[in-house]
Motif scaffolding. Structure first.
Motif, PDB file in Angstrom:
ATOM      1  N   LEU A 145       0.816  -1.208   0.000  1.00 67.22           N
ATOM      2  CA  LEU A 145       0.000   0.000   0.000  1.00 67.22           C
ATOM      3  C   LEU A 145       0.853   1.263   0.000  1.00 67.22           C
ATOM      4  CD1 LEU A 145      -2.823  -0.999   2.522  1.00 67.22           C
ATOM      5  CD2 LEU A 145      -3.067  -0.655   0.057  1.00 67.22           C
ATOM      6  N   LYS A 146       2.006   1.215   0.656  1.00 64.94           N
ATOM      7  CA  LYS A 146       2.878   2.392   0.699  1.00 64.94           C
ATOM      8  C   LYS A 146       3.386   2.781  -0.685  1.00 64.94           C
ATOM      9  CE  LYS A 146       4.598   2.262   5.451  1.00 64.94           C
ATOM     10  NZ  LYS A 146       5.798   2.122   6.318  1.00 64.94           N
ATOM     11  N   VAL A 147       3.502   1.789  -1.575  1.00 66.73           N
ATOM     12  CA  VAL A 147       3.945   2.057  -2.948  1.00 66.73           C
ATOM     13  C   VAL A 147       2.814   2.651  -3.786  1.00 66.73           C
ATOM     14  CG1 VAL A 147       4.922   0.969  -5.019  1.00 66.73           C
ATOM     15  CG2 VAL A 147       5.664   0.212  -2.769  1.00 66.73           C
ATOM     16  N   LYS A 148       1.577   2.468  -3.316  1.00 69.52           N
ATOM     17  CA  LYS A 148       0.381   2.965  -4.006  1.00 69.52           C
ATOM     18  C   LYS A 148       0.291   2.455  -5.454  1.00 69.52           C
ATOM     19  CE  LYS A 148       0.869   7.474  -2.861  1.00 69.52           C
ATOM     20  NZ  LYS A 148       1.810   7.644  -1.750  1.00 69.52           N
ATOM     21  N   PRO A 149       0.237   1.125  -5.639  1.00 70.34           N
ATOM     22  CA  PRO A 149       0.119   0.589  -6.999  1.00 70.34           C
ATOM     23  C   PRO A 149      -1.230   0.951  -7.609  1.00 70.34           C
ATOM     24  CG  PRO A 149      -0.268  -1.150  -5.391  1.00 70.34           C
ATOM     25  CD  PRO A 149       0.172   0.066  -4.614  1.00 70.34           C
ATOM     26  N   SER A 150      -1.328   0.865  -8.929  1.00 72.51           N
ATOM     27  CA  SER A 150      -2.581   1.206  -9.589  1.00 72.51           C
ATOM     28  C   SER A 150      -3.671   0.193  -9.272  1.00 72.51           C
ATOM     29  CB  SER A 150      -2.379   1.305 -11.102  1.00 72.51           C
ATOM     30  OG  SER A 150      -1.900   0.076 -11.620  1.00 72.51           O
ATOM     31  N   SER A 151      -3.297  -1.053  -9.027  1.00 72.64           N
ATOM     32  CA  SER A 151      -4.279  -2.066  -8.626  1.00 72.64           C
ATOM     33  C   SER A 151      -3.606  -3.086  -7.721  1.00 72.64           C
ATOM     34  CB  SER A 151      -4.908  -2.751  -9.844  1.00 72.64           C
ATOM     35  OG  SER A 151      -3.920  -3.274 -10.708  1.00 72.64           O
ATOM     36  N   LEU A 152      -4.373  -3.590  -6.769  1.00 78.47           N
ATOM     37  CA  LEU A 152      -3.852  -4.489  -5.748  1.00 78.47           C
ATOM     38  C   LEU A 152      -4.901  -5.557  -5.475  1.00 78.47           C
ATOM     39  CD1 LEU A 152      -1.565  -4.935  -3.572  1.00 78.47           C
ATOM     40  CD2 LEU A 152      -2.918  -3.511  -2.057  1.00 78.47           C
ATOM     41  N   ALA A 153      -4.495  -6.818  -5.556  1.00 71.43           N
ATOM     42  CA  ALA A 153      -5.399  -7.928  -5.263  1.00 71.43           C
ATOM     43  C   ALA A 153      -4.963  -8.584  -3.964  1.00 71.43           C
ATOM     44  CB  ALA A 153      -5.375  -8.947  -6.406  1.00 71.43           C
ATOM     45  N   ILE A 154      -5.925  -8.835  -3.078  1.00 70.74           N
ATOM     46  CA  ILE A 154      -5.609  -9.323  -1.740  1.00 70.74           C
ATOM     47  C   ILE A 154      -6.397 -10.595  -1.456  1.00 70.74           C
ATOM     48  CG2 ILE A 154      -5.466  -8.724   0.712  1.00 70.74           C
ATOM     49  CD1 ILE A 154      -5.894  -5.748  -0.266  1.00 70.74           C
ATOM     50  N   ASN A 169      -6.231  -0.322   7.541  1.00 72.70           N
ATOM     51  CA  ASN A 169      -4.925   0.052   7.002  1.00 72.70           C
ATOM     52  C   ASN A 169      -5.050   1.156   5.962  1.00 72.70           C
ATOM     53  OD1 ASN A 169      -3.350  -3.277   7.058  1.00 72.70           O
ATOM     54  ND2 ASN A 169      -3.610  -1.749   8.663  1.00 72.70           N
ATOM     55  N   LEU A 170      -6.061   1.086   5.119  1.00 73.71           N
ATOM     56  CA  LEU A 170      -6.278   2.130   4.118  1.00 73.71           C
ATOM     57  C   LEU A 170      -6.584   3.466   4.790  1.00 73.71           C
ATOM     58  CD1 LEU A 170      -8.379   0.085   1.564  1.00 73.71           C
ATOM     59  CD2 LEU A 170      -6.151   1.100   1.104  1.00 73.71           C
ATOM     60  N   SER A 171      -7.366   3.425   5.855  1.00 76.21           N
ATOM     61  CA  SER A 171      -7.683   4.650   6.584  1.00 76.21           C
ATOM     62  C   SER A 171      -6.444   5.206   7.268  1.00 76.21           C
ATOM     63  CB  SER A 171      -8.781   4.369   7.609  1.00 76.21           C
ATOM     64  OG  SER A 171      -9.056   5.507   8.386  1.00 76.21           O
ATOM     65  N   GLU A 172      -5.653   4.338   7.888  1.00 70.38           N
ATOM     66  CA  GLU A 172      -4.467   4.767   8.629  1.00 70.38           C
ATOM     67  C   GLU A 172      -3.394   5.335   7.708  1.00 70.38           C
ATOM     68  OE1 GLU A 172      -5.156   1.391  12.094  1.00 70.38           O
ATOM     69  OE2 GLU A 172      -4.016   0.960  10.296  1.00 70.38           O
ATOM     70  N   LEU A 173      -3.364   4.858   6.456  1.00 75.10           N
ATOM     71  CA  LEU A 173      -2.388   5.345   5.478  1.00 75.10           C
ATOM     72  C   LEU A 173      -2.965   6.456   4.596  1.00 75.10           C
ATOM     73  CD1 LEU A 173      -0.888   1.888   4.427  1.00 75.10           C
ATOM     74  CD2 LEU A 173       0.266   3.652   5.776  1.00 75.10           C
ATOM     75  N   ASN A 174      -4.148   6.961   4.967  1.00 71.11           N
ATOM     76  CA  ASN A 174      -4.809   8.050   4.229  1.00 71.11           C
ATOM     77  C   ASN A 174      -5.067   7.688   2.768  1.00 71.11           C
ATOM     78  OD1 ASN A 174      -4.823   9.897   6.473  1.00 71.11           O
ATOM     79  ND2 ASN A 174      -2.638  10.205   6.125  1.00 71.11           N
ATOM     80  N   LEU A 175      -5.485   6.444   2.534  1.00 68.93           N
ATOM     81  CA  LEU A 175      -5.719   5.971   1.176  1.00 68.93           C
ATOM     82  C   LEU A 175      -7.181   5.623   0.908  1.00 68.93           C
ATOM     83  CD1 LEU A 175      -2.579   3.651   0.730  1.00 68.93           C
ATOM     84  CD2 LEU A 175      -2.935   5.920  -0.249  1.00 68.93           C
ATOM     85  N   SER A 233      -2.252  16.123   2.652  1.00 69.56           N
ATOM     86  CA  SER A 233      -2.012  14.681   2.558  1.00 69.56           C
ATOM     87  C   SER A 233      -1.128  14.340   1.361  1.00 69.56           C
ATOM     88  CB  SER A 233      -3.341  13.935   2.440  1.00 69.56           C
ATOM     89  OG  SER A 233      -3.126  12.558   2.193  1.00 69.56           O
ATOM     90  N   ASP A 234      -0.281  13.338   1.524  1.00 71.28           N
ATOM     91  CA  ASP A 234       0.630  12.925   0.450  1.00 71.28           C
ATOM     92  C   ASP A 234      -0.119  12.504  -0.809  1.00 71.28           C
ATOM     93  OD1 ASP A 234       2.716  13.369   2.187  1.00 71.28           O
ATOM     94  OD2 ASP A 234       2.985  11.273   2.734  1.00 71.28           O
ATOM     95  N   ILE A 235      -1.314  11.928  -0.649  1.00 73.75           N
ATOM     96  CA  ILE A 235      -2.006  11.395  -1.825  1.00 73.75           C
ATOM     97  C   ILE A 235      -2.515  12.501  -2.745  1.00 73.75           C
ATOM     98  CG2 ILE A 235      -2.720   9.350  -0.543  1.00 73.75           C
ATOM     99  CD1 ILE A 235      -5.573  10.493  -0.568  1.00 73.75           C
ATOM    100  N   ILE A 236      -2.547  13.730  -2.252  1.00 69.84           N
ATOM    101  CA  ILE A 236      -3.002  14.850  -3.090  1.00 69.84           C
ATOM    102  C   ILE A 236      -1.991  15.143  -4.191  1.00 69.84           C
ATOM    103  CG2 ILE A 236      -3.622  17.298  -3.079  1.00 69.84           C
ATOM    104  CD1 ILE A 236      -5.638  15.471  -1.694  1.00 69.84           C
ATOM    105  N   PHE A 237      -0.716  14.890  -3.904  1.00 73.64           N
ATOM    106  CA  PHE A 237       0.335  15.229  -4.864  1.00 73.64           C
ATOM    107  C   PHE A 237       0.507  14.110  -5.884  1.00 73.64           C
ATOM    108  CE2 PHE A 237       1.429  17.636  -1.051  1.00 73.64           C
ATOM    109  CZ  PHE A 237       1.641  18.897  -1.576  1.00 73.64           C
ATOM    110  N   LYS A 238       0.417  14.465  -7.143  1.00 72.46           N
ATOM    111  CA  LYS A 238       0.724  13.508  -8.197  1.00 72.46           C
ATOM    112  C   LYS A 238       2.230  13.323  -8.265  1.00 72.46           C
ATOM    113  CE  LYS A 238       0.048  12.489 -13.092  1.00 72.46           C
ATOM    114  NZ  LYS A 238      -0.534  12.952 -14.384  1.00 72.46           N
ATOM    115  N   THR A 239       2.675  12.074  -8.373  1.00 70.65           N
ATOM    116  CA  THR A 239       4.103  11.782  -8.465  1.00 70.65           C
ATOM    117  C   THR A 239       4.354  10.940  -9.703  1.00 70.65           C
ATOM    118  OG1 THR A 239       3.891   9.786  -7.106  1.00 70.65           O
ATOM    119  CG2 THR A 239       4.355  11.845  -5.954  1.00 70.65           C
TER     120      THR A 239
END
Length: 424
Positions: A145-154, A169-175, A233-239
């Motif tokens: 999740l920290k890598v923020k892939p475009s898709s993740l299967a669990i 975990n998604l809430s705690e990582l602001n995702l 939040s970090d997720i606001i910034f496009k990288t």
């Protein structure tokens, strides 16, 4: 040593219907008398023998534990072991290979549940990150999740409330606003059900225990009207897609902005700007500053411009070039002199060169802030600043984030960052 002639045929299925097996495997099932079946669908597979066979079969209800291994070893003739999907993909195959010779084993994979899920969702899956938390803790999930892939299967586990852990975990990582959250239940079977859930709400109570979770990145446009003044939040910034962590994290960014003691007016240079997170947030705090962003990576200018639109600010100049080239320009001294300077993203020698050059331009009260992850460079950079009449301070920023696990909570450390500040 006598070679074992009997075979263990490991058959992956994605349907409880006998007729959905390839004809070759139907015949193999008919010919083989001893069959091991996971206990969760034991009765369904046992019914195959009752409908299709003249010879009476012996079925073993498997819990995929040592009792199964002992049963397999006790068999003198060929046996069948029923599995889900591909036995060698997060399945029983690994354990079998650790306990039996390769000559004994025959694998007949079916489609994996991930293949089926993405085909139903109509989403390409060649770049998907696969994680299993079935019988495992969520460490690998958090890393992914920290890598923020475009898709993740669990692959989930109903016994350890793993869906609730994923949600936390998604809430705690602001995702939470970063992904769409799909639950695929009994995928490929008669009771198949696929639904998108709202991560901000309590999970439904009727979710089948036979499920997988799929996260797909949202295409979302953020409005600067809803952003906080400080601590974006970090997720606001496009990288960069291939370097999603190439930005200064929120907790460190807040401290850098505080150390800069941003004036109401003046000039700030952000060298090694990356996606522009420090300089752009500085402009939200002090809109009348003139911001110079410098980064040598191809595409950085476009990235910073996109982020500046999201934040509703406008840098004065963006240089997509190596800082060494800029420092060597003949007309460099005609550039606006910085009152505040952030130096990141370059090697030690380049940092020293920047300090030497900028020290000549910066007036009394000018501030240099350097985030550092390489502890070996600190002493030289600190001495260089002091030789140029900067008073220095050094802080270590080490933060931890609480993350939910099956047993409760653990603290996940963020990478430590030293912040070297020089004030003239």
């Amino acid at each position: 040593m006598t070679e074992i002639c009997r075979k263990i045929h490991v058959i992956g299925i994605n349907s409880y219907k006998f007729e959905d097996l390839p004809l070759k495997l139907q015949n193999l099932f008919i010919e083989t008398l001893n069959v091991a079946v996971p206990i969760s669908y034991y009765e369904k597979i046992k019914s195959w023998g009752e409908k299709n066979l003249e010879q009476k079969k012996s079925f073993f209800a498997s819990k995929s534990n040592r009792a199964l291994l002992n049963w397999l070893r006790s068999q003198k003739n060929d046996v069948i072991l029923i599995s889900r999907g591909d036995p060698l993909w997060f399945g029983i195959g690994r354990i079998l290979l650790e306990n039996f010779s390769k000559n004994e084993l025959r694998f007949y994979p079916s489609n994996t549940c991930i293949q089926l899920a993405f085909s139903k969702l109509k989403i390409p899956w060649q770049d998907v990150i696969n994680v299993s938390i079935h019988g495992r803790d969520s460490t690998k999930l958090v890393e992914a999740l920290k890598v923020k892939p475009s898709s993740l299967a669990i692959i989930t586990d109903s016994s350890n409330k793993s869906l609730e852990i994923i949600q936390k975990n998604l809430s705690e990582l602001n995702l939470v606003d970063f992904y769409d959250f799909w639950i695929c239940e009994e995928i490929g079977f008669d009771n198949e059900n696929i639904r998108k859930l709202n991560l901000k709400k309590t999970l439904p109570t009727d979710i089948s225990s036979l499920n997988i979770a799929v996260l797909t990145k949202k295409k979302k446009v953020y409005s600067n009207n809803n952003l906080p003044l400080l601590g974006i939040s970090d997720i606001i910034f496009k990288t960069f897609e291939d370097r999603p962590n190439l930005l200064t994290k929120r907790d460190v960014r807040i401290q850098i902005l505080a150390d800069l003691e941003l004036p109401k007016n003046g000039v700030i240079w952000d060298i090694g700007a990356g996606c522009g997170s420090i300089g752009l947030e500085a402009l939200r705090l002090r809109p009348d500053l003139n911001l110079f962003c410098i980064d040598k990576r191809i595409g950085s200018k476009e990235l910073i411009l996109e982020n500046s639109e999201t934040l509703g600010v406008k840098p004065k100049f963006i240089f997509e070039d190596d800082i060494n080239n800029i420092l060597n320009l003949r007309d460099f001294n005609s550039f606006e002199k910085p009152d505040r300077l952030v130096i990141g993203g370059c090697d030690k020698d380049t940092k020293i060169k920047i300090i030497n050059k900028m020290a000549e331009l910066m007036g009394v009260g000018g501030i240099v802030v350097i985030p550092i992850i390489d502890i070996q460079t600190i002493k030289e950079l600190k001495e260089e600043l002091e030789q140029k009449n900067f008073e220095t301070t050094l802080n270590l920023i080490q933060t931890y984030k609480s993350l939910s696990i099956a047993e409760g909570m653990r603290l996940e450390p963020n990478n430590p960052v030293f912040i070297l500040k020089g004030k003239k």
